[in-house]
Scaffold this motif. Structure first.
Motif, short mmCIF file in Angstrom:
data_model
loop_
_atom_site.label_atom_id
_atom_site.label_comp_id
_atom_site.label_asym_id
_atom_site.label_seq_id
_atom_site.Cartn_x
_atom_site.Cartn_y
_atom_site.Cartn_z
N UNK A 163 6.31 -5.29 -16.00
CA UNK A 163 5.81 -6.58 -15.53
C UNK A 163 4.54 -6.41 -14.73
N UNK A 164 4.51 -5.41 -13.83
CA UNK A 164 3.31 -5.15 -13.05
C UNK A 164 2.17 -4.66 -13.94
N UNK A 223 6.71 10.54 -8.70
CA UNK A 223 6.11 9.23 -8.68
C UNK A 223 5.73 8.73 -7.31
N UNK A 224 5.97 9.51 -6.25
CA UNK A 224 5.56 9.10 -4.91
C UNK A 224 4.08 9.41 -4.71
N UNK A 236 -2.80 2.34 -6.22
CA UNK A 236 -1.71 3.16 -6.76
C UNK A 236 -0.51 3.22 -5.81
N UNK A 237 -0.76 3.06 -4.50
CA UNK A 237 0.33 3.10 -3.53
C UNK A 237 0.91 1.72 -3.24
N UNK A 251 2.97 1.40 -7.56
CA UNK A 251 4.15 2.26 -7.46
C UNK A 251 5.13 2.05 -8.61
N UNK A 252 5.51 0.79 -8.93
CA UNK A 252 6.47 0.62 -10.03
C UNK A 252 5.93 1.13 -11.37
N UNK A 253 4.61 0.95 -11.60
CA UNK A 253 4.04 1.42 -12.86
C UNK A 253 4.14 2.93 -12.96
N UNK A 254 3.80 3.61 -11.87
CA UNK A 254 3.86 5.08 -11.88
C UNK A 254 5.29 5.56 -12.09
N UNK A 255 6.22 4.98 -11.36
CA UNK A 255 7.61 5.43 -11.48
C UNK A 255 8.20 5.05 -12.83
#
Length: 468
Positions: A33-34, A119-120, A156-157, A162-166
């Motif tokens: 979604x993001x 992913x952090x 990115x933070x 964050x949700x996209x990276x994780x």
């Protein structure tokens, strides 16, 4: 359990964009979604288009050393989040030179890419410059001609990045992430004025965190030089002979464990007792010197709960703990100003936090803390918590605390030995100066958090405005 939205089912094009991944994570979480929200914004680039490099070094052989003349500080995938980098391990200069992609530069965005915390995201601070960093951390190097580095990190933070990276993390037992999985993350452009302001705020936060680091180190150095113990200010623990084949006279029933009579630790204790001092138990008479009460955690939402910080997260720049109901927990989960917390349970590994200390003040007073800390609250007005922290965070105090361990696999401190720990007196003027240095350092840390929060709020507002 997360469920897909029946009114918005997973489409074939989504599968194609995700490399035909069939695990549900990217599709039923906020990640996709993001991703679609950012992708639909005007003037959007991809992460690869605004970065010089997105990379991680290959696997390399690490040769460890304790010799500062021949070592380079090494940041692992957990230590990149630490607030205090003064206790980092070191790899040899040869190991460092053989792998050219190891050193960090300020302004890079760092993303963990292996393990349960994959992913952090964090930001490379000025005091990380030149440090070696693990292959389990992806480096995102911004192209400064195209995008400000602080703005890229903030995106990115943020709650968008964050949700996209994780969502790109894959794997079962061992989670993993690769640089190519991040290349097509959308990066919306919100105008030079806002991007530069966000970049300036993130840069200021990084500088303030480096000042915090320098401040607490300077305070500890001041404690020992003012007490006439400069040899303890820069303790070379591993350069001393190992504790082998020693005899101890006058042993009584209080303890029979050899570790409690470590010759190296006893030399530190003898040095501390050779100058004017008071014991920790005496200083804390009328205050607190004990671990917390055990309790059952009752989860709560952030509106009605408090963030519970455990031993590991207590040493991070920004803790990420679970939220609990404080009304179903003992009152000592919340701390009064300038209470010192010493990590009280753990093992004797060199890089474990067991034996390390933090100071609870400023913004951290709103957090709750687990029972796994010794609460140290002075009951003596002339010994402030800030001064006492300057001593307890030192390498000398850490080694002495470790020597007081009792237990089997999980260690804790012998209460009698802990009460007898000598604390240098110094003069009243010295104590006030040292306490002032510590307090300024923690104000810098709070100001850094506030600057980063402001940057993220500006980014959120700009994205919302761009989305209409």
């Amino acid at each position: 359990m997360k469920l897909a939205d029946p009114d918005n089912p997973v489409r074939y094009t989504w599968l194609a964009e995700q490399g035909f991944r069939l695990d549900p994570g990217p599709y039923v979480s906020d990640a996709y979604r993001m991703y679609k929200l950012l992708e639909a914004l005007p003037r959007t680039s991809t992460l690869a288009q605004v970065s010089e490099r997105i990379f991680r070094p290959g696997i390399f052989r690490r040769h460890w050393t304790t010799d500062r003349a021949h070592g380079v500080r090494f940041l692992g995938s957990a230590s990149i989040f630490q607030s205090d980098l003064s206790t980092l391990p070191m790899i040899t200069r040869r190991s460092f030179d053989e792998t050219p992609d190891l050193p960090l530069k300020p302004g890079w965005t760092l993303i963990t890419c292996s393990g349960m915390t994959a992913g952090r995201v964090t930001y490379a601070r000025p005091d990380m410059d030149g440090c070696a960093c693990s292959q389990d951390v992806i480096r995102v190097v911004p192209d400064q001609a195209k995008i400000p580095g602080g703005y890229l990190y903030a995106l990115l933070a943020s709650r968008y990045g964050r949700p996209i990276i994780r969502g790109r993390v894959y794997g079962t037992s061992i989670k993993h992430l690769e640089p190519e999985h991040l290349a097509n993350i959308p990066v919306p452009r919100v105008g030079p004025a806002i991007e530069d302001k966000i970049d300036a705020l993130i840069g200021r936060a990084a500088e303030l965190r480096a000042r915090f680091q320098a401040g607490v180190v300077a305070a500890t150095w001041d404690v020992f030089t003012s007490a006439g113990l400069p040899e303890l200010a820069d303790l070379a623990w591993h350069d001393q002979p190992r504790d082998l084949g020693f005899a101890v006279p006058g042993v009584d029933a209080r303890t029979l464990r050899a570790l409690n009579f470590s010759p190296r630790a006893r030399r530190i204790l003898d040095a501390l007792r050779s100058v004017p001092h008071r014991t920790l138990g005496d200083i804390c008479a009328g205050g607190i010197l004990r671990t917390g009460a055990r309790f059952k955690r009752i989860d709560a939402d952030p509106v009605h709960g408090v963030r519970l910080v455990g031993q590991r997260q207590a040493f991070w720049m920004r803790p990420e703990g679970r939220w609990i109901n404080p009304h179903h927990a003992p009152p000592d989960i919340l701390q009064s100003d300038e209470t010192i917390l010493i990590a009280a349970h753990g093992t004797l590994g060199e890089n474990e936090v067991y034996g390390r200390s933090i100071l609870v003040t400023g913004g951290w007073l709103r957090h709750a803390f687990s029972q796994d800390f010794v609460r140290v609250r002075t009951g003596t007005p002339e010994f402030t918590g800030a001064y006492l922290f300057g001593f307890l965070r030192s390498e000398a105090a850490f080694r002495v605390l470790r020597s007081m361990s009792v237990g089997g696999k999980q260690q804790e401190y012998h209460p009698g030995l802990l009460r007898d720990l000598p604390v240098p007196l110094c003069t009243a003027g010295d104590r006030e100066r040292i306490a002032g240095t510590v307090r300024r350092a923690y104000r810098d840390r709070d100001d850094a958090d506030a600057a980063e929060d402001e940057a993220l709020a500006l980014l959120d507002a700009a994205v919302r405005e761009a989305a209409g």
